[in-house]
Design a protein around this motif. Structure first.
Motif, short mmCIF file in Angstrom:
data_model
loop_
_atom_site.label_atom_id
_atom_site.label_comp_id
_atom_site.label_asym_id
_atom_site.label_seq_id
_atom_site.Cartn_x
_atom_site.Cartn_y
_atom_site.Cartn_z
N UNK A 27 8.72 -18.64 34.56
CA UNK A 27 9.62 -17.77 35.33
C UNK A 27 10.96 -17.66 34.62
N UNK A 28 11.39 -18.75 34.06
CA UNK A 28 12.56 -18.72 33.19
C UNK A 28 12.08 -18.82 31.75
N UNK B 68 10.71 -24.02 36.83
CA UNK B 68 10.59 -22.58 36.58
C UNK B 68 10.25 -22.30 35.13
N UNK C 204 6.68 -22.77 34.55
CA UNK C 204 5.85 -21.71 35.09
C UNK C 204 6.05 -20.38 34.36
#
Lengths: 229, 247, 417, 412, 307
Positions: free
Chosen positions: A50-51, A45, A48
């Motif tokens: 996302x985090x 993540x 990506x």
């Protein structure tokens, strides 16, 4: 191809991964292995976007992705097949794949995708939620592939999937790598699957790498030991 | 098994969502003081079964008998009052309260509106909270804000919040996810202690852990029971190998 | 949009040009006249805001909220009257100064602001209020603090107070003669009553029904009330079509009015097929409804902008000069214009600003310069006034087709309650 | 360690009581000294809205139940009071002019010849005083049970309360023979023969009002610091967990909603007494939302803040509508937006951020100095630095996130 | 209902049916934009009514322009007014999203308060710009009057126009959401924001456009409403509660639900109004809606999904 340096991610006060560094070479498949809760998904993540990572840098083909949002990373050449597939269950199969076209040059689904996954062509009018787990996994991979990525990231692609389908997925991934010449980063718990696709293995434990092997030198027993309790 | 020993009897339980049968005519019996593990691939309906037992999801058909009462007709808190406790997949605790307060709020007193208004922190509550905290390895962290606990400790805390209610049936959804090896061992030991005077249903992916704790294993697949028995017998089952344990 | 702003600026310019010299003149006049003839101590004994050359009044209307639509005209008329009075030498040698307060279309706010005007500002009189609800809210305040309110709107009656002068018509003055005319002129026997759902339409319809049934010996085929702000009249219009009344008698107010007439027209109910008499449409409303939606319908009012008399011939240009050529003057606006003038005459008759004396001197006050023509204050603090029926034209003006004699105000009509 | 926590709790309550004392001094002493009776009466009116705001802190701030129809309860309380006063004002002698003397004037205008049945009991003051609180609470109970038992919450509940407000307004306006219609119930004069319009009466009513407000604050404080208060906070963030700890969540929501309604109703009744009438314009949606804003400005979690917020907004409203009538809506709107955007915890949040440390430090110094004289100074952190306030979630229903944002999805 | 011929009753039945349909169109037009904003994005936009008013004032302004300066255009300005109404509301919506809404996605109930503030500000802006009086656009002749299929039936032209437009607009919204790439992105984002980012969708941009389109549709509704109602600074507030009820009643996330709910509320209201008074009809309709929401807290048209 993909270059990660000093990556550090925390939830609240607790650090989940600390100072990870690794590289995925051009046209290489790298597997990251580890038990549940060891930070595999968190790492994916974070890659990506996302985090948010607390520290460190991510570079793709020399381009710095660290400050980018997810969609920009996709545009830059990352593609993501998340844990649990995360397909859009209320969209049809075709629509699901089309969502991946956002950053692609082509605005229609290229034929070779359906050639790769004939079952998706059959089911293209069905709602994604009505597919079986294995089909969903193929759908998620197809969705990621249409964005024409340089690096494909897969988070536990075998989780909850029947062995016969797992073999299929391994075959497809190898084929993709061959025909598209892309790099693949995959997180896994299933050693047999990993051995079928990966050039190199990293074992992660409590957010740190504790072991590294090339496929030809893999000490299966040792890795199994890391993976079990 | 004899009838007298059965604590929970699930018969013909079915729930469908928009035509999709998440749980399909399921029959499951859990005995007193039994530790039952439920395993199965994602989407097999494991969590949904727990949801059905504790009243979070209403069944489309079938019965859930617990101590001679049909749980399908009761609401969540009534089911809790009957002695069923439920731990969620991701630990569900009150992050901005201390460990002590988390346990205190779960203590089965002052459960009505009026009761909660006149609730006082008495010595017996303090003692009981400490006792439970000790059991879940958190006696040193009583005044710590729960948000600051590690993932594993949060899992324990939630187990503690169930324990303090002294349920006869405890249902744990992936209790060791995110735990270290040592924590897993401690948890296994904790579960062993817990099921001495109650029944426990555990959903878990970690086979080694399941092996180490379960008296009996139920394998679910596509809303149905695929196999049931000891870990060894299940592991040798052809169908199970096909869908789940292949590797 | 630019046009609107330009207008405001021009208005303001006119206002400055009109008022400032008048104020200076008034002040000069006051400096010489006031002390000599009317020393403050003599004309005011109750602590009101009266100085040797100034007297303060309040203007209390909604400048914001839903009622601002209707009340703007009243504020303009009152300011015009005050400016004209000041220009003509003021009142007992004193210039009128005014404080504007916003009732914000909220009845409690009206009460609060009324109390503020009376208690804090000690105004000698208040021109204000529009809705009955706001008047009902301030009435106890005026009675308690002993203030004087000039109230401009036609209203339901059933009220009479020492502290209020009603310059609009009470219900019977607006309804009875109008119904008489339409019954005679259109040979109407069946009536369909439609109103917004609150006290004025309800009381008006009650009076209308009694009059139709007992005096005109006609029939009320239905009585309907739509919630305030209602915009969907489809079903109601169908009911009217089903009943086919000789006359639709309407008292729909506010934004609903626009929907009501637009939808009537759209449903094919036009003046050539259906007689409609309304008591709630003035030139102000027509602006919102659009003249083309009203052509041929009748309004029952005491004043129309198109009124042909010398007083009105001077009033309309003065109003437009001050507030712009696009401004319109409705019945209530004219009634609001009467307030300051009536007060001036009354104060001068009483020789005092004291509320008690003004109240006592009010009955019998005659205003010959009213745009609506001659008016006279009745003992019950309402005005004797005429009733006129106007027929609407596409340009938003009314053709006056009937004019009654002076009608005595009767806020508590016997036989109509 | 436990001991420290108890001490901390005690000092937390202590500093709250100090805050209440400051507020009381402001209301009971400073305001009456600074303002003439006209302004004081206005302040009294504002304080009646503060009841609603306090109620909203309970049900919105603590319970996470945003009601956009609190005006309904304020109005109902006010109407109950107004009915009694109206009956008293409508004795046969002063209504002799009517066709039916002895009934309220508006009934007479609407051709009622008999007092409707539900007006009858309002001849009794005792009944009225009970009804003032009971009728709105019962109404809240019905709504609450209907909604919370069915687990209607959040936005849906907020919108439904608006619909309820709309329904009640239409009914009151439409049934004007029974309710006075849009005019409301006006021209109220005496309470048991005591003229409520005199300045003396206004002073008395002001102080009664202030007293009731402080009492409501104390009761509310008791509730929020009881286990019930903790449960409300817990269920606001983790409703499922509370349910699975064996609590019937809906009961608690119903209770706090009724509490809020009852407190709002007290305000309504005091409004009627101080202003002298009641009208349906309070029952509507607009005033209800405004009252939510008072609470938001004060800080939705803070009981005392609610009172300050109400006073501040209303002073602002009065000042601006007197000085710049056309501007006040703009300012009001701007205030809404900026409070939500920049100060989600309102005045109380600002206080916590900027002033509290200083006040607390000063308090600690003072106490330390005093305690030093007695025995050892109390150790540990300054008493004002309570952890609860700092960790209270900022908004509903999401809580203030700490550190990196949590991923939105969970595993299926 | 004695004394009426069969054909008269038949005509009334037809016209009553038509009133119900018009009301349905009104509700649907109001709700379409909100169904996108609230249903898809979960934003509670209390200023939705003001976007409607924006469209209405645009029409008024255009009509005034035509009447005062280009009398030849009076007959044809209306379609342009609708388009301009959309564009202006769209632009303002875009601005609002950038300035305010995007900071509040995590706090849905707070958007309610903030947008309430926005609605107050906008109302005052309208009042300052256009005056407090209600205004009315001069309508082209082809929108006035009625068609008469039989002697006793009058079908209002503006109603027909509104129906046509509602149909077109609903179709456009449908195409927008279900047949366009953009709609695909909107639906993907609604379903799983994180994953949408993960497949390369710029979810922030999607939010902005979605919100703006929702507002734009409100602008169109406002422009159309000038044919049946007045325009004033507070016009929008008349509609807002009804609009939310329509959307909530239908089930926030379902467009079909919104259509069905607009239809059933409109029919209930219209039929009740015919037999009872308007006030009681309104009260009964609202009560029914509340009761149904109680029975189905997620609205009429929601699919039961696994938690």
């Amino acid at each position: 191809m993909l270059e990660v340096k000093d990556l550090q991610v925390s939830y609240g006060q607790s650090e989940v991964i600390g100072n990870l560094a690794f590289e995925v070479g051009r046209n290489e498949t790298l597997a990251i292995m580890g038990r549940n809760g060891m930070g595999k998904t968190t790492l994916m993540k974070a890659l990506m976007g996302i985090l948010r990572s607390r520290k460190g840098s991510v570079k793709l083909d020399g381009k710095d992705l660290t400050k980018m949002e997810s969609y920009q990373r996709v545009a830059a050449g990352l593609a993501f097949v998340p844990q649990g597939r995360m397909i859009f269950s209320a969209l049809t199969v075709q629509e699901n794949i089309e969502t991946g076209l956002e950053t692609a040059d082509s605005k229609t689904i290229p034929d070779d995708i359906f050639a790769l996954f004939p079952v998706l062509h059959e089911m293209r009018k069905r709602k994604g939620g009505n597919l079986s787990g294995g089909q969903q996994q193929q759908l998620a991979i197809a969705r990621a592939l249409v964005s024409e990525p340089k690096v494909l990231i897969l988070d536990e692609p075998t989780e909850g999937i029947q062995p016969s389908v797992i073999k299929d997925i391994a075959r497809v991934l190898n084929e993709i790598r061959k025909t598209r010449e892309i790099s693949i980063l995959v997180s896994e718990q299933v050693l047999s699957f990993t051995l079928a696709i990966a050039d190199r293995l990293l074992v992660i434990d409590k957010g740190r790498f504790i072991h590294e092997n090339r496929r030809d030198q893999v000490d299966a027993e040792k890795i199994k030991q890391y993976l079990s309790v | 098994m004899t009838n007298t020993e059965v604590l929970l009897a699930i018969e013909d339980l079915t729930v469908s969502f928009d035509g999709f049968k998440a749980v399909d005519a399921l029959n499951l019996y859990v005995n007193k003081y039994e530790l039952r593990a439920v395993i199965g691939p994602n989407g097999a309906g494991k969590t949904t079964v727990l949801d059905l037992i504790c009243g979070r999801t209403k069944a489309t058909a079938g019965r859930i008998q617990f101590k001679e009462k049909d749980l399908t007709k009761l609401s969540e808190h009534q089911i809790v009052h009957l002695g069923v406790g439920r731990k969620f997949q991701t630990p569900s605790i009150y992050g901005n309260l201390t460990v002590f307060e988390n346990l205190e709020i779960s203590f089965p007193r002052g459960r009505t509106v009026l009761g909660s208004l006149v609730f006082r922190r008495t010595q017996d509550i303090r003692d009981r909270v400490r006792e439970v905290a000790k059991e879940i390895f958190l006696d040193a962290h009583l005044d710590m804000e729960a948000e600051l606990l590690s993932h594993g400790q949060k899992q324990w805390l939630e187990i503690g919040m169930l324990l303090i209610q002294e349920p006869e049936l405890m249902m744990l959804d992936e209790p060791v996810a995110g735990m270290s090896v040592k924590e897993r061992e401690q948890t296994a030991e904790l579960l062993g202690r817990i099921c001495r005077n109650r029944s426990v249903i555990v959903i878990e992916h970690d086979m080694e852990f399941v092996k180490s704790i379960a008296h009996k294993v139920t394998v679910m697949h596509q809303g149905k029971i695929l196999a049931e028995g000891t870990m060894e017998s299940v592991q040798e089952n052809e169908k199970v190998i096909e869908v789940y344990l292949g590797h | 949009m630019t046009k609107g702003i330009g207008n405001t600026q021009k208005r303001f310019g006119n206002f400055i040009r009109g008022v400032v010299p008048a104020a200076i003149l008034g002040a000069l006049a006051a400096a010489y006249g006031a002390d000599a003839k009317y020393p403050t101590a003599k004309v005011m004994t109750t602590g009101l805001a009266v100085t040797d050359n100034e007297v303060t009044v309040g203007i209390l209307h909604s400048l914001t909220g839903t009622m601002a639509i209707s009340e703007t005209g009243s504020v303009e008329a009152e300011k015009l009257a005050i400016a004209q009075i000041n220009e003509s030498g003021g009142i007992l040698g004193r210039k009128i100064k005014f404080i504007v307060e916003d009732g914000a279309s909220d009845w409690p706010t009206f009460a609060e602001k009324a109390r503020k005007l009376l208690v804090q500002d000690k105004v000698a009189a208040v021109m204000g209020c529009w809705t009955s609800a706001s008047r009902k809210a301030v009435l106890p305040v005026f009675e308690k603090e002993n203030g004087m309110l000039y109230y401009p709107t036609f209203y339901e009656g059933l009220e009479q107070s020492k502290n209020v002068i009603y310059t609009g018509q009470e219900a019977t003055q607006q309804i009875l003669a109008g119904l008489d005319w339409i019954a005679k002129e259109k040979k109407a026997k069946t009536f369909y009553l439609v109103g917004s759902d609150y006290i004025w339409p309800r009381t008006s319809m009650k009076i209308a029904r009694k009059h139709i049934e007992n005096v005109l010996h006609g029939t009320v085929v239905a009585e309907e009330f739509a919630p305030l702000g209602h915009t969907q009249f489809g079903s109601l219009i169908n009911k009217i079509k089903l009943k086919k009344p000789d006359v639709v008698f309407a008292a729909v107010v506010g934004g609903s009015n626009v929907s009501w007439f637009k939808q009537l027209k759209a449903a094919g109910i036009t003046a050539d097929k259906q007689t409609l008499l309304t008591i709630s449409v003035t030139e102000d409303e027509v602006l919102g409804i659009g003249g083309e939606n009203l052509v041929g319908f009748y309004s029952s009012m005491k004043y129309f902008e198109s009124l042909d008399n010398p007083n009105n011939k001077t009033f309309v240009p003065a109003f437009k000069k001050m507030w712009g050529p696009n401004s319109v003057i409705g019945d209530v606006t004219q009634a609001a214009y009467l307030g300051p003038w009536l007060w001036k005459l009354t104060v001068e008759k009483a020789g005092s600003f004291d509320v008690d004396k003004v109240a006592a001197a009010s009955p019998g006050i005659e205003l010959k310069t009213a745009p609506e023509g001659y008016v006279k204050l009745h003992e019950n603090h309402h005005l004797w006034s005429k009733l006129r029926i106007g027929q609407w034209k596409a340009d938003g003006q009314a053709l006056v087709v009937y004019e009654s004699g002076l009608i005595e105000p009767n806020p508590f009509p016997k036989g109509y309650q | 360690m436990k001991k420290a926590a108890v001490d901390e709790n005690r000092s937390k309550d202590g500093s709250w009581l100090l805050g209440l004392a400051v507020l009381s001094a402001l209301i009971f002493i400073v305001m009456p000294l600074c303002f003439d009776i006209f302004r004081l009466n206005l302040v009294g009116k504002y304080l009646t809205y503060a009841f609603v705001a306090v109620g909203l802190v309970l049900c919105w701030g603590q319970g996470g139940i945003l009601s956009l129809g609190q005006g309904v309860f304020f109005g109902l309380g006010g109407y109950c009071m107004a009915m009694f006063l109206k009956l008293e004002a409508s004795d046969p002698k002063s209504t002799a002019i009517q066709s039916t003397p002895g009934i309220p004037d508006f009934m007479d205008w609407n051709q009622l010849t008999k007092l409707p049945w539900f007006w009858q009991p309002f001849h009794s003051l005792t009944f009225t005083l009970i009804a003032v609180v009971l009728v709105p609470s019962l109404f809240a109970f019905i709504i609450g049970v209907a909604m919370f038992k069915r687990r209607v919450g959040g936005v849906y509940f907020a919108i439904i309360t608006q619909a309820v407000a709309a329904i009640l307004t239409i009914l009151i306006v439409g049934r004007q023979g029974l309710t006075g219609g849009i005019n409301g119930i006006t021209d109220l004069k005496t309470l048991h023969g005591w003229d409520i319009r005199t300045n003396g009466a206004k002073y008395v009513l002001y102080f009664i009002n202030a007293g009731l407000l402080v009492a409501s604050l104390l009761v509310s404080k008791y509730i929020t610091s009881s286990k019930l208060g903790r449960l409300l906070l817990a269920m606001r963030d983790k409703e499922e967990r509370v349910r699975f700890s064996g609590y019937d969540v809906s009961n608690f929501k119903v209770f706090i909603f009724c509490m809020a309604a009852g407190i709002s109703a007290l305000g309504g009744a005091m409004f009627t007494l101080q202003v002298g009438f009641m009208s349906p314009s309070f029952v509507g949606i607009v005033p209800s939302v405004e009252m939510v804003i008072f609470t938001a400005v004060g800080g939705r979690m803070s009981l005392l803040g609610a009172v300050y917020g109400t006073l501040l907004v209303n002073f602002g409203k009065t000042y601006f509508s007197e000085s710049y009538p056309a501007l006040w809506l703009l300012l009001m709107g701007g205030l809404f937006i900026s409070v939500v955007m920049f100060f989600p915890n309102g005045l109380a949040g600002l206080y916590d951020q900027h002033l509290k440390k200083r006040v607390a430090a000063a308090g600690a110094r003072f106490r330390a100095g005093r305690a030093a004289g007695l025995k050892t100074a109390p150790a540990g952190e300054p008493p004002g630095m309570e952890k609860t306030a700092a960790t209270l979630p900022g908004g509903i229903p999401g809580k203030r996130t700490k550190g990196p944002k949590q991923p939105l999805e969970t595993r299926p | 209902m004695g004394g009426y011929t069969f054909s008269e009753l038949g005509s009334i039945f037809v016209m009553q049916g038509f009133s119900g349909l018009s009301l349905f169109c009104v509700y649907l037009l109001m709700a379409l934009g909100l169904a996108i904003i609230f249903g898809q994005m979960g934003v509670i936009n209390m200023a939705h009514g003001e976007f409607l008013t924006m469209g209405a004032y645009t029409t008024y302004f255009m009509s005034k322009l035509a009447v005062d300066h280009f009398p030849a255009l009076v007959g044809i300005y209306f379609p342009f007014a609708i388009i301009l109404g959309f564009l202006i509301a769209f632009g303002m919506g875009y601005l609002l999203e950038v300035l305010l809404i995007r900071h509040l996605y995590k706090r849905p109930l707070d958007t309610l308060l903030a947008t309430w503030g926005v609605s107050l500000v906008l109302q005052q802006v309208f009042r300052s710009a256009f005056g407090a009086r209600e205004v009315s656009a001069t309508l082209p002749a082809w929108l006035l009057g009625s068609v008469k299929p039989t002697e006793t039936i009058d079908i209002p032209l503006n109603g027909l126009f509104m129906m046509g437009l509602t149909l077109v607009l609903s179709l456009l919204v449908f195409i927008f959401l279900f047949r366009s790439r953009w709609g695909l992105k909107v639906r993907a984002t609604t379903q799983n924001r994180v994953m949408s980012g993960g497949v390369g969708i710029n979810t922030k941009k999607v939010d902005r456009m979605t919100f703006a389109v929702g507002c734009g549709i409100a602008g169109v509704a406002g422009a159309v409403f000038t044919t049946i109602a007045s325009t004033g600074p507070t016009t929008g507030s008349l509609y807002i509660v009804d609009t939310f009820l329509v959307v909530v009643f239908g089930g926030a996330a379902s467009l079909v639900g919104t259509v069905a709910s607009a239809f059933s509320i409109a029919q209930a209201q219209s039929v009740l109004e015919f037999f009872l008074t308007s006030s009681i009809a309104k009260v009964l309709t609202l009560l029914t809606v509340i009761t149904v929401i109680m029975a189905r807290p997620e609205g009429l048209f929601t699919i039961r999904v696994r938690k």
